[in-house]
Design a protein around this motif. Structure first.
Motif, short mmCIF file in Angstrom:
data_model
loop_
_atom_site.label_atom_id
_atom_site.label_comp_id
_atom_site.label_asym_id
_atom_site.label_seq_id
_atom_site.Cartn_x
_atom_site.Cartn_y
_atom_site.Cartn_z
N GLU A 205 -89.95 29.61 13.66
CA GLU A 205 -88.78 29.37 13.36
C GLU A 205 -87.97 28.62 14.19
N PRO A 206 -86.93 27.91 13.60
CA PRO A 206 -86.12 27.07 14.47
C PRO A 206 -85.06 27.86 14.74
N PRO A 207 -84.08 27.50 15.82
CA PRO A 207 -82.96 28.60 15.97
C PRO A 207 -81.83 28.33 15.39
N SER A 208 -81.92 28.37 13.94
CA SER A 208 -80.77 27.92 13.04
C SER A 208 -79.70 28.71 13.21
N GLY A 209 -79.73 29.87 13.68
CA GLY A 209 -78.41 30.85 13.89
C GLY A 209 -77.72 30.29 14.97
N GLU A 210 -78.36 29.11 16.05
CA GLU A 210 -77.47 28.48 17.05
C GLU A 210 -76.75 27.56 16.37
N ILE A 241 -90.02 31.48 18.22
CA ILE A 241 -88.88 30.51 18.05
C ILE A 241 -89.30 29.33 18.61
N ARG A 243 -87.71 25.39 19.75
CA ARG A 243 -86.53 24.84 19.96
C ARG A 243 -86.55 23.34 19.45
#
Lengths: 321, 93
Positions: A205-210, A241, A243
């Protein structure tokens, strides 16, 4: 050449191609399953067809009846696939779409006849899901198939993608895919574990929460109901993760083996490489990774042509996975 | 040598606006405990009453989600990078 009665008959049976030239270890084979070969261009064709067919079986949608409207939150691929299926079936589709998706996705939705309802870009997919819930509550006459919770989503992969992988790659030892709604990982992962229990399932998963700045607190977070319903924490072996810089670097590197793919597939390739690095030198492994879509929808991001620092910076404000 | 903890935007108000904090501890649980000792306001955002991770909090050690490495028991080494991220709806995957 084969002949088909409907474009919908072209969904699935996607090819697998060896990309081991990019493997960090000679004892690890990496195979890419090319979901961009589906007619609306992504892995989500399988899900869209399954969602609509399940609703028709359940009597929620009635083929041939006029004035049936669906609403669905999507950052792109599900919306595009659903728009194609809905047009062929005679349904009207409203897609709740964050404003900061790549412009190609917006145009493809319009090309397939969907109506777009904008949601906040700063809230990302979370905001699209929230707005779709609100609109669905106000308009109970609209059909809300809700890909994040609908069991037809993982079922599509359990009954098609998983069996295809095992038939084409019986020696598979690892499966790597993106998390998103978790439909691909839950459906394929469960099928593979049931039929070949040694297979390890890795989520990327990508760091969507960032990127999502619109959260007020952690309680605004979201875990797809599909992930919870399918006991995702027990099913997955690893979650890594990836990036934006790695995603773009591997999207570019995949062109070395002739694959022009979307940026999420670059991220998944980066995950497959991390997975390969952990295989013992004395063991052989075969990793199957999902290529979600082709690169056409992402040309405007400059991912292949612009300075990578600029592309990474742009990734902070554009949903491209 | 300490590990580095990266704090997402949504949690920064609870740690004086910092985006990175140097932390010590042998496990994820020890690191989070140390953090809540220094910044009590963040406690309810990180851990449940039974000490498990908040359901919408993902903790990564380097690239790996610790839920698949033993949860709060996951080991931390000096120079590790620990990233806290809110769980949010995924995109087109």
């Amino acid at each position: 050449m084969a002949r088909y009665a409907s474009v919908l008959d072209l969904i699935g049976d996607t090819p697998v191609v060896d990309v081991s030239a990019l493997s960090p270890k000679s004892n690890v084979t990496i195979l890419a399953k090319l979901e961009g070969r589906n007619p609306a261009g992504s892995v989500k064709d399988r899900v869209a067809l399954a969602l609509v067919e399940a609703a028709e079986r359940d009597g929620v949608l009635i083929p041939g009846q006029p004035d049936q409207t669906l609403i669905e939150p999507s950052s792109g691929n599900t919306g595009i696939a659903l728009a194609m299926v809905c047009r062929l079936r005679g349904y009207h589709l409203k897609v709740v779409l964050p404003t900061n998706v790549s412009p190609e996705r917006r145009q493809l939705l319009l090309a397939h006849g969907a109506e777009i309802i904008d949601s906040s870009g700063t809230e990302g997919s979370n905001g699209a899901v929230r707005l779709a819930h609100e609109l669905s509550a106000k308009h109970p006459e609209w059909v809300f198939l809700y890909q994040y919770a609908n069991p037809a989503n993982p079922w599509a992969h359990y009954t098609t993608t998983g069996p295809e992988i095992l038939a084409d790659v019986p020696e598979v030892t690892h499966f790597v895919a993106g998390l998103g709604t978790s439909g691909t990982l839950m459906g394929v992962g469960r099928y593979l574990k049931e039929h070949s229990p040694h297979v390890q399932v890795w989520a990327v998963e990508p760091p969507s929460g960032e990127i999502v700045d619109g959260l007020r607190s952690l309680d605004d977070g979201y875990v797809p109901p599909i992930f919870i319903d399918n006991r995702g924490e027990q099913l997955l072996d690893r979650k890594v993760i990836v990036r934006p810089r790695e995603s773009i670097e591997w999207t570019r590197r995949l062109t070395e083996v002739g694959l022009f793919v979307g940026i999420s597939s670059g991220a998944i390739m980066a995950g497959a490489v991390k997975c390969a690095r952990e295989v013992d030198d004395g063991a052989n492994a075969t990793i199957v990774m999902i290529v979600c879509d082709d690169g056409w929808k992402y040309l405007s991001t400059g991912a292949w042509s612009d300075d990578i620092d600029d592309v990474v910076e742009r990734a902070r404000t554009t949903i491209y996975f | 040598m300490s590990a580095v903890l990266r704090v997402p935007t949504v949690l920064r108000s609870a740690v004086g606006g910092k985006s990175e904090i140097a932390v010590d501890g042998a496990t994820v649980g020890e690191v989070l405990q140390q953090l809540t000792n220094v910044y009590p306001a963040i406690k309810g955002q990180l851990l449940n009453d039974d000490g498990s991770l908040h359901r919408f909090l993902n903790v990564y050690v380097n690239d790996d989600d610790v839920r698949y490495l033993g949860g709060v028991e996951a080991a931390i080494r000096p120079d590790d990078e620990i990233t806290l991220l809110p769980a949010v709806a995924g995109g087109a995957w």
